[in-house]
Design an enzyme around this catalytic site. Structure first.
Site, PDB file in Angstrom:
ATOM      1  N   ASP A 147       9.785 -19.393  -9.367  1.00  0.00           N
ATOM      2  CA  ASP A 147       9.245 -18.479 -10.322  1.00  0.00           C
ATOM      3  C   ASP A 147       8.724 -19.311 -11.745  1.00  0.00           C
ATOM      4  O   ASP A 147       7.754 -18.996 -12.400  1.00  0.00           O
ATOM      5  CB  ASP A 147      10.170 -17.277 -10.823  1.00  0.00           C
ATOM      6  CG  ASP A 147      10.219 -16.302  -9.486  1.00  0.00           C
ATOM      7  OD1 ASP A 147      10.714 -15.345  -9.758  1.00  0.00           O
ATOM      8  OD2 ASP A 147       9.576 -16.880  -8.360  1.00  0.00           O
TER       9      ASP A 147
ATOM     10  N   THR B 297       7.878 -22.076 -12.426  1.00  0.00           N
ATOM     11  CA  THR B 297       6.514 -22.899 -12.497  1.00  0.00           C
ATOM     12  C   THR B 297       5.411 -21.865 -12.682  1.00  0.00           C
ATOM     13  O   THR B 297       4.576 -22.308 -13.499  1.00  0.00           O
ATOM     14  CB  THR B 297       6.352 -23.382 -10.905  1.00  0.00           C
ATOM     15  OG1 THR B 297       7.670 -24.284 -10.746  1.00  0.00           O
ATOM     16  CG2 THR B 297       5.188 -24.536 -10.893  1.00  0.00           C
TER      17      THR B 297
ATOM     18  N   ASP C 130       5.554 -19.120 -14.066  1.00  0.00           N
ATOM     19  CA  ASP C 130       5.406 -18.653 -15.375  1.00  0.00           C
ATOM     20  C   ASP C 130       4.795 -19.385 -16.188  1.00  0.00           C
ATOM     21  O   ASP C 130       4.160 -19.158 -17.354  1.00  0.00           O
ATOM     22  CB  ASP C 130       6.847 -18.259 -15.758  1.00  0.00           C
ATOM     23  CG  ASP C 130       7.495 -16.798 -14.986  1.00  0.00           C
ATOM     24  OD1 ASP C 130       8.671 -16.843 -14.911  1.00  0.00           O
ATOM     25  OD2 ASP C 130       6.850 -16.181 -14.484  1.00  0.00           O
TER      26      ASP C 130
ATOM     27  N   LYS D  48       2.069   2.745  10.480  1.00  0.00           N
ATOM     28  CA  LYS D  48       1.519   3.873   9.578  1.00  0.00           C
ATOM     29  C   LYS D  48       2.289   4.003   8.392  1.00  0.00           C
ATOM     30  O   LYS D  48       3.449   4.692   8.430  1.00  0.00           O
ATOM     31  CB  LYS D  48       1.313   5.389  10.223  1.00  0.00           C
ATOM     32  CG  LYS D  48       0.594   6.216   9.620  1.00  0.00           C
ATOM     33  CD  LYS D  48       0.195   7.621  10.365  1.00  0.00           C
ATOM     34  CE  LYS D  48      -0.407   8.619   9.537  1.00  0.00           C
ATOM     35  NZ  LYS D  48       0.032   8.889   8.208  1.00  0.00           N
TER      36      LYS D  48
ATOM     37  N   ARG E  77      -7.761   8.329  -2.116  1.00  0.00           N
ATOM     38  CA  ARG E  77      -8.564   8.995  -0.941  1.00  0.00           C
ATOM     39  C   ARG E  77      -9.344  10.042  -1.351  1.00  0.00           C
ATOM     40  O   ARG E  77     -10.469  10.729  -1.137  1.00  0.00           O
ATOM     41  CB  ARG E  77      -7.793   9.200   0.290  1.00  0.00           C
ATOM     42  CG  ARG E  77      -8.470   9.673   1.522  1.00  0.00           C
ATOM     43  CD  ARG E  77      -7.461  10.146   2.756  1.00  0.00           C
ATOM     44  NE  ARG E  77      -8.169  10.520   3.783  1.00  0.00           N
ATOM     45  CZ  ARG E  77      -8.484  12.045   3.920  1.00  0.00           C
ATOM     46  NH1 ARG E  77      -8.087  12.761   2.972  1.00  0.00           N
ATOM     47  NH2 ARG E  77      -9.297  12.537   4.882  1.00  0.00           N
TER      48      ARG E  77
ATOM     49  N   GLU F  83      -3.115   0.948   2.010  1.00  0.00           N
ATOM     50  CA  GLU F  83      -2.081   2.097   1.442  1.00  0.00           C
ATOM     51  C   GLU F  83      -1.320   1.651   0.902  1.00  0.00           C
ATOM     52  O   GLU F  83      -0.793   0.321   0.683  1.00  0.00           O
ATOM     53  CB  GLU F  83      -1.125   2.495   2.666  1.00  0.00           C
ATOM     54  CG  GLU F  83      -0.278   3.777   2.685  1.00  0.00           C
ATOM     55  CD  GLU F  83      -1.062   4.957   3.145  1.00  0.00           C
ATOM     56  OE1 GLU F  83      -2.179   4.808   3.456  1.00  0.00           O
ATOM     57  OE2 GLU F  83      -0.434   5.811   3.106  1.00  0.00           O
TER      58      GLU F  83
HETATM   59  C1  3B9 Z   1      -8.934   4.546  11.424  1.00  0.00           C
HETATM   60  C2  3B9 Z   1      -8.884   5.228   9.586  1.00  0.00           C
HETATM   61  C3  3B9 Z   1      -9.203   6.729   9.706  1.00  0.00           C
HETATM   62  C4  3B9 Z   1      -9.636   4.237   8.737  1.00  0.00           C
HETATM   63  N1  3B9 Z   1     -10.918   4.463   8.978  1.00  0.00           N
HETATM   64  C5  3B9 Z   1     -11.829   4.889   8.139  1.00  0.00           C
HETATM   65  O1  3B9 Z   1     -11.581   5.864   7.098  1.00  0.00           O
HETATM   66  C6  3B9 Z   1     -13.423   5.124   8.635  1.00  0.00           C
HETATM   67  C7  3B9 Z   1     -14.224   5.323   7.838  1.00  0.00           C
HETATM   68  C8  3B9 Z   1     -15.488   5.453   8.247  1.00  0.00           C
HETATM   69  C9  3B9 Z   1     -15.821   4.836   9.296  1.00  0.00           C
HETATM   70  O2  3B9 Z   1     -17.276   4.978   9.956  1.00  0.00           O
HETATM   71  C10 3B9 Z   1     -18.086   5.786   9.407  1.00  0.00           C
HETATM   72  C11 3B9 Z   1     -19.369   5.484   8.968  1.00  0.00           C
HETATM   73  C12 3B9 Z   1     -20.296   6.432   8.461  1.00  0.00           C
HETATM   74  C13 3B9 Z   1     -19.999   7.905   8.531  1.00  0.00           C
HETATM   75  C14 3B9 Z   1     -18.691   8.212   8.967  1.00  0.00           C
HETATM   76  C15 3B9 Z   1     -17.702   6.931   9.565  1.00  0.00           C
HETATM   77  C16 3B9 Z   1     -15.018   4.417  10.322  1.00  0.00           C
HETATM   78  C17 3B9 Z   1     -13.554   4.382   9.828  1.00  0.00           C
HETATM   79  C18 3B9 Z   1      -7.304   5.177   9.489  1.00  0.00           C
HETATM   80  C19 3B9 Z   1      -6.801   6.207   8.296  1.00  0.00           C
HETATM   81  C20 3B9 Z   1      -5.447   5.923   8.080  1.00  0.00           C
HETATM   82  C21 3B9 Z   1      -4.579   4.825   8.576  1.00  0.00           C
HETATM   83  C22 3B9 Z   1      -3.279   4.565   8.043  1.00  0.00           C
HETATM   84  N2  3B9 Z   1      -2.553   5.422   7.570  1.00  0.00           N
HETATM   85  N3  3B9 Z   1      -2.753   3.627   8.498  1.00  0.00           N
HETATM   86  C23 3B9 Z   1      -3.182   2.829   9.397  1.00  0.00           C
HETATM   87  N4  3B9 Z   1      -2.612   1.548   9.916  1.00  0.00           N
HETATM   88  N5  3B9 Z   1      -4.510   2.674   9.908  1.00  0.00           N
HETATM   89  C24 3B9 Z   1      -5.251   3.797   9.466  1.00  0.00           C
HETATM   90  N6  3B9 Z   1      -6.621   4.088   9.712  1.00  0.00           N
END
Ligand code: 3B9
EC number: 6.5.1.2
Length: 323
Positions: A31, A33, A35, A112, A133, A167
């Site tokens: 650390d 280095t 800092d 998740k 979101r 996230e």
């Molecule tokens: C898959 C997705 C829903 C993300 N993807 C999107 O939000 C998304 C958004 C537009 C997309 O394409 C579009 C393009 C035009 C119009 C509508 C959709 C495709 C995916 C999602 C949501 C929550 C997650 C979570 N808590 N943990 C992990 N590990 N993965 C996750 N993944």
């Protein structure tokens, strides 16, 4: 070497050190280095304020507190996930997908994370905006607060323009320490790390956010200039750009492999340094994702297996019933 060259050199070095420490969890220097270099950069920027740029490591903690958060419309909606709750439903989800495609396909299984869903926007490799979101279409601009998260690179390793989903979370250890501090000051405690992360990111004063030791995992891309043809390829590209992806993501060829991954993490999640509330399953190839498409509010190519909610055993210890 003139001041501008030395400033660029130090910034690149400090960004590399941050990536090693906060993303790879494998620091290559002590650390002290880090800092020392940060002090030298701060001195150089004080002597040459015209050379200060937003992506400098010295600019992580924002300016004055905000009056309010402005609204932001996501370039692509941030979709929610449908749920599956047991082995039967997982097998049905896979069968429905392979019936719809008329063939088998490959999947990605991911943890998740139990934090706050956010969207990060990079233009020509620089972090320009971060938002919650919200309702999936409109969120709050919390750029200043997200800049304080050290796992979030202010500048990517290449000048890509990409909107990333992820996230923001509070590690279990930071949560324990925060509640100990609050208890010692007789302040209300946060119920869980998710509430603590959300509360920390909803601060109008980013110096409070900076004190909360938040971290971040990215798990998807919206609009992007990447060349990836699958989710796993996109995640590998994000990692090579310096964004924090999760090391436990795994591709699965069969539903048996998916079930084994879920069985493993159902037991092993207690050993993780952050909370997870389930497992996310996704079809890996983008052409298959497009063929499967979306329902009104969530993708058909992804779903979430939710762990059974843990009974919160409140130990009723030395509660003073006499009052
Ligand atoms: C898959 C997705 C829903 C993300 N993807 C999107 O939000 C998304 C958004 C537009 C997309 O394409 C579009 C393009 C035009 C119009 C509508 C959709 C495709 C995916 C999602 C949501 C929550 C997650 C979570 N808590 N943990 C992990 N590990 N993965 C996750 N993944």
């Amino acid at each position: 070497m003139d001041a501008s060259q030395r400033i660029d050199e130090i910034r690149q070095t400090l960004n590399r050190y941050s990536y090693e420490y906060y993303v790879l969890d494998q620091p290559t220097v002590p650390d002290a280095t880090y800092d020392q270099l940060l002090r030298e950069l701060t001195e150089l920027e004080t002597e040459h304020p015209e050379l200060i740029t937003p992506d400098s490591p010295t600019q992580r903690v924002g300016a004055a507190p905000l009056e309010a958060f402005e609204k932001v419309t996501h370039d692509l909606p941030m979709l929610s996930l449908g749920n599956v709750f047991d082995e039967t439903e997982i097998r049905e989800w896979v069968a429905r997908i392979e019936r719809s495609l008329g063939r088998s396909t490959t999947y990605v299984a991911e943890l998740k994370f139990d934090g706050l869903a956010i969207s990060l926007k990079y233009e020509d490799g620089r972090f320009v905006r971060g938002a919650t979101r919200g309702d999936g279409t409109v969120g709050e601009n919390i750029t200043q607060n997200l800049r304080t998260i050290k796992a979030l690179p202010l500048r990517l390793q290449a000048e890509e323009t990409v909107e990333v989903r992820g996230e923001a979370y509070m590690p279990k250890q930071s949560f324990e320490r925060l509640n100990e501090d609050r208890a010692s000051r007789e302040e209300t405690l946060f119920a869980n790390p998710r509430n603590a992360a959300a509360g920390s990111l909803r601060q109008l004063d980013s110096s409070i956010t900076a004190s909360r030791n938040l971290s971040l995992f990215v798990y998807g891309v919206g609009v992007n200039t990447l060349t990836a043809r699958s989710h796993s390829e996109a995640m590998a590209q994000l990692a090579s750009l310096g964004l924090p992806t999760n090391q436990h993501m795994q591709t699965c060829e069969t539903v048996e492999e998916i079930l084994a991954y879920i069985a493993h993490w159902t037991e092993a999640r207690a050993s993780l340094p952050y909370e997870i509330d389930g497992i996310v399953l996704k079809v890996d190839r983008y052409d298959d994702q497009e063929e499967l498409g979306f329902t009104a509010k969530s993708p058909r190519f992804a779903t979430a297996y939710k762990f059974a909610a843990e009974e919160v055993m409140t130990t009723v210890e030395d509660v003073d019933f006499s009052v």
